[in-house]
Design an enzyme around this catalytic site. Sequence first.
Site, short mmCIF file in Angstrom:
data_model
loop_
_atom_site.label_atom_id
_atom_site.label_comp_id
_atom_site.label_asym_id
_atom_site.label_seq_id
_atom_site.Cartn_x
_atom_site.Cartn_y
_atom_site.Cartn_z
N GLU A 256 31.61 -10.57 -30.92
CA GLU A 256 31.35 -11.88 -30.34
C GLU A 256 29.86 -12.04 -30.06
O GLU A 256 29.21 -11.06 -29.68
CB GLU A 256 32.14 -12.06 -29.05
CG GLU A 256 33.65 -12.09 -29.24
CD GLU A 256 34.40 -12.33 -27.94
OE1 GLU A 256 33.74 -12.48 -26.88
OE2 GLU A 256 35.64 -12.40 -27.96
N HIS A 274 36.46 -17.53 -26.82
CA HIS A 274 36.50 -16.75 -25.58
C HIS A 274 36.40 -17.67 -24.35
O HIS A 274 35.47 -17.57 -23.54
CB HIS A 274 35.38 -15.72 -25.56
CG HIS A 274 35.69 -14.56 -24.64
ND1 HIS A 274 35.25 -13.28 -24.88
CD2 HIS A 274 36.41 -14.48 -23.48
CE1 HIS A 274 35.67 -12.48 -23.90
NE2 HIS A 274 36.37 -13.18 -23.05
#
Length: 523
Positions: A256, A274
């Site tokens: 990420e 997220h």
Amino acid sequence: MLIAEELSPATIDALGTDVDVRHVDGSDRAVLLPALAGVDAVLIRSATRMDAEAIAAARALKVIARAGVGLDNVDVPAATKAGVMVVNAPTSNITSAAELAVGLLLATARNIAPANEALKHGAWKRSRYAGVELLDKTVGVVGFGRIGQLVAERLRAFGTEIVAYDPFVSAQRAAQLGARLVPLDELLAESDFITIHLPKTPETIGLIGKEALTKVKPSVRIVNAARGGILDEDALAEALREGRVAGAGIDVFAEEPTTSSPLFEFESVVVTPHLGASTAEAQEKAGVAVARSVRLALGGDLVPDAVNVAGGIIDEEVRPGIDLVEKLGRIFTAVAGQVPIQLDVDVKGEITEHDVSIWELSALKGLFTDVTEDPVTYVNAPLLAKERGVEVRLLTASETQDFRNVTTLRGTFADGSLVSVAGTLTGPRMIQKIVGINGFDIEVPLSQHMAFFTYTDRPGVVGALGRLLGDADVNIAGMQVARRDEGGPALVAMTVDSAIPSDVVSAIGREIGADSVRVVDLD
């Protein structure tokens, strides 16, 4: 205090007006590292990496505060070694994370995302995006901690059966929460929906991978709103491609941020970047919680949400003893002149009805405070004990003779000798007193400047002490003499109004023929 990422106004307010707050872009290493010099605390979210390099650049750092739950971007072992407390907000986002997991599960069950996209592009495809109900379906919750339990609670309202996998939860506890605890393979085989709520550890990475995905129903839909990497994205993509999994809702990824994943090609996969903690409520809760923890840490107090300090919630009855036991540790080191190989923290009295385990940590902090030049904190004190081969244990008993409560630090040394220091809190004002030294019974209030002399009992010693200290302009605030037998070993414990010069300490030792002279300044 350095704030390395954007935090809510309520967080800034919770820090108070008596702190100097600086701001920096923590994602920019070239800016972050020099900004860390001289700061006591740093507040971060997920974009700032507090690794060993950053911690080394912050020599005055006392606390790293993560406004959230995950600590993937904090090197906790490096922080612990440096004596830096790491705090987070473990319960700040649990409701938001649970609600997002339920949302992803519903979205994938009813094909909400692709139907929305198609309609916005002019296509009315009712039959293509038919979904399934949750009623009478089995939901498998992988990880039955606080978030998993909240998800289960919400999904039961849809008429689902909950099965759960968690090696750290008992079947009885799961049953109390309306779930049936099963092995992972059984959960995989039975579930119509699977939702993952495990921490990311070496044991959980890839837990739901290629092999696990051969055991599921082809109609299963899988949600991961926990941590990326627990669910193997490549294995999931392969299973979706082969029709062995019907759909998925994914909020977290192994790498990420990411804008490229094999999962993005599937209409049956709902993805979000997220967002588990991305609600106004969760962000405010997290920021305010860590701000309060930072204030506690900078004040030298223990912090319940510190991840690298043993302790947890401290009972209000126990809290006053923390400072006393730390001072007993310092007095112990002064009296002994060395650290023991075994230290017993022996607590007796009514206080043992409460959890006093934090006093063990306080004793270690005091034990090493005057031993090392490096700052000793509640974080690194256990490491210092381990490095120096000091074993410590907590002993408790409900009965005591002379006081309601008394704590004794009793140390054993390599040559077999013993040293003990005992203390208590007395009266409504909880006055700190030392009540025993090496078996001598005394009762002397603790003071900033204290001295202890052992010698052979005889006339004239008290007079000599008074004369020598008077000549040095050191005023005696209090003094007590203890002995076992006339003419035998004796102890003088005294408090004075100012530090005793070292040459005066030596002169006293010679004048009274002292067996030991120990001075401690509890500044």
